[in-house]
Scaffold this active site. Structure first.
Site, mmCIF file in Angstrom:
data_model
loop_
_atom_site.group_PDB
_atom_site.id
_atom_site.type_symbol
_atom_site.label_atom_id
_atom_site.label_comp_id
_atom_site.label_asym_id
_atom_site.label_seq_id
_atom_site.Cartn_x
_atom_site.Cartn_y
_atom_site.Cartn_z
ATOM 1 C CG ASP A 64 -12.807 7.303 60.943
ATOM 2 O OD1 ASP A 64 -13.384 8.135 60.209
ATOM 3 O OD2 ASP A 64 -12.604 7.487 62.156
ATOM 4 C CD GLU A 110 -17.806 6.940 60.924
ATOM 5 O OE1 GLU A 110 -17.265 5.968 61.493
ATOM 6 O OE2 GLU A 110 -18.367 7.856 61.539
#
Length: 351
Positions: free
Chosen positions: A8, A104
């Site tokens: 992420d 992500e």
């Protein structure tokens, strides 16, 4: 046992802006909205977050919390270019990549021979490579299943990583709040709390048959996640076709004003989720969903080029007036259908 990494990027859009304009690094900035107080914040950098500015927050509220906030409109092509570079870095370590948005992705490195097969070292090397080549930081979670990897990636932000080994899973789940499980929203978590269910350990001790009776399919998923079970594969072919938000109500509503107020609260979250995938907010269709107190579900949507709250409210009011028939409403939802990538390219070339 699988080895899953969830990567992420840290405040991705804002990080790209700060990288390309160093003068922005130490001041509060946010992407999205305008000084006219329209729209919502897509993301904010960490200096802005110190003032309480968050994703999905209305711009007007963000400016009240941080009057000197610098608002930027966003540069989709720059974010897309950085995302493609990051994806290419992932592909150096595994072919099993499931992007969730521009910033992500899940990686399955179970069979990878890099770093002697250590998922922890692979995640570390990926993060370092991203920084070396793009001057952007990433956080990562490493776990034997997808949902735990996603939770773990948030536990040592920014620019860190967290490992949940197979041996760690039982102890980790004991105190994990149910609201931390992806897919368990605030309303569901509050409803579960009224049943005395606050942590995964609470659900482990609860009767599965009762969960299925109360929640159906969601009850099964909740029970599995609370046991650490998540059999979903990292899906290379995943192509997101729609995005939606909805709210199941504690009590039925009967007045249009109540429905409109719920849409006003849902819309910023829909805008935030769409902006993660499509910062330009271009879509194919948008629509609304209502579930009545007899459990009948109705949806209405139409072609619309860009996300619009006013249009969603108009559509919802039409649906409310034409299809409710005096029944109470127990669920309100909003959704968009994304453009097919090939069609989008054709449309952009035609502009």
């Amino acid at each position: 046992m699988r080895k899953i990494i969830h990567v992420d990027m840290d405040c991705f859009y804002a990080a790209v802006e700060m990288r390309d304009n160093p003068a922005l690094r130490d001041i509060p900035i946010a992407i999205g909205g305008s000084r006219e107080r329209r729209g919502v914040i897509s993301t904010a950098n960490y200096p802005a977050r110190k003032f309480g500015v968050r994703s999905a927050m209305p711009t007007g509220m963000a400016l009240k919390l941080c009057p000197h906030l610098t608002l930027l409109p966003g540069r989709f092509e720059a974010y897309k270019e950085a995302s493609q570079h990051i994806r290419e870095i992932f592909s150096r370590y595994t072919s099993r990549i499931e992007p969730l948005s521009l910033d992500e992705a899940y990686l399955d490195v179970t069979d990878s021979t890099y770093c002697h097969g250590s998922a922890t070292l692979i995640a570390q090397e990926i993060r370092q490579t991203i920084f070396n080549e793009l001057q952007l930081t990433a956080s990562a979670g490493i776990a034997p299943v997808k949902f735990l990897a996603k939770i773990a990636s948030d536990l040592n932000k920014p620019n860190g990583q967290y490992v949940i080994t197979p041996a760690d899973v039982p102890e980790f789940l004991k105190t994990l709040p149910l609201g931390k499980i992806p897919g368990v929203g605030k309303v569901s978590a509050a409803r579960l709390e009224t049943m005395g269910l606050r942590t995964c350990e609470d659900v482990q001790k609860y009767d599965l048959a009762m969960l299925l009776k109360r929640f159906g399919k969601f009850g099964r998923v909740l029970w599995e996640r609370s046991q650490g079970i998540d059999e979903r594969d990292v899906n290379n072919e995943r192509l997101r076709k729609s995005i939606g938000v909805e709210r199941t109500l504690a009590e039925d509503i009967h007045e249009w004003a109540e429905c409109e107020a719920i849409i006003e609260r849902l819309y910023p979250e829909l805008e935030r989720r769409l902006a993660k995938v499509k910062p330009d907010l271009l879509i194919a269709r948008q629509g609304v969903k209502l579930k009545f107190n007899d459990f009948q579900l109705t949806t209405q949507e139409h072609v619309w080029p860009r996300l619009s709250k006013d249009d969603l409210i108009t559509t919802a009011r039409k649906t409310w007036n034409e299809r409710r028939g005096g029944r109470g409403v127990r669920l309100v939802g909003l959704h968009v259908t994304l453009l097919d990538p090939q069609l989008e390219r054709q449309l952009l070339l035609g502009l």
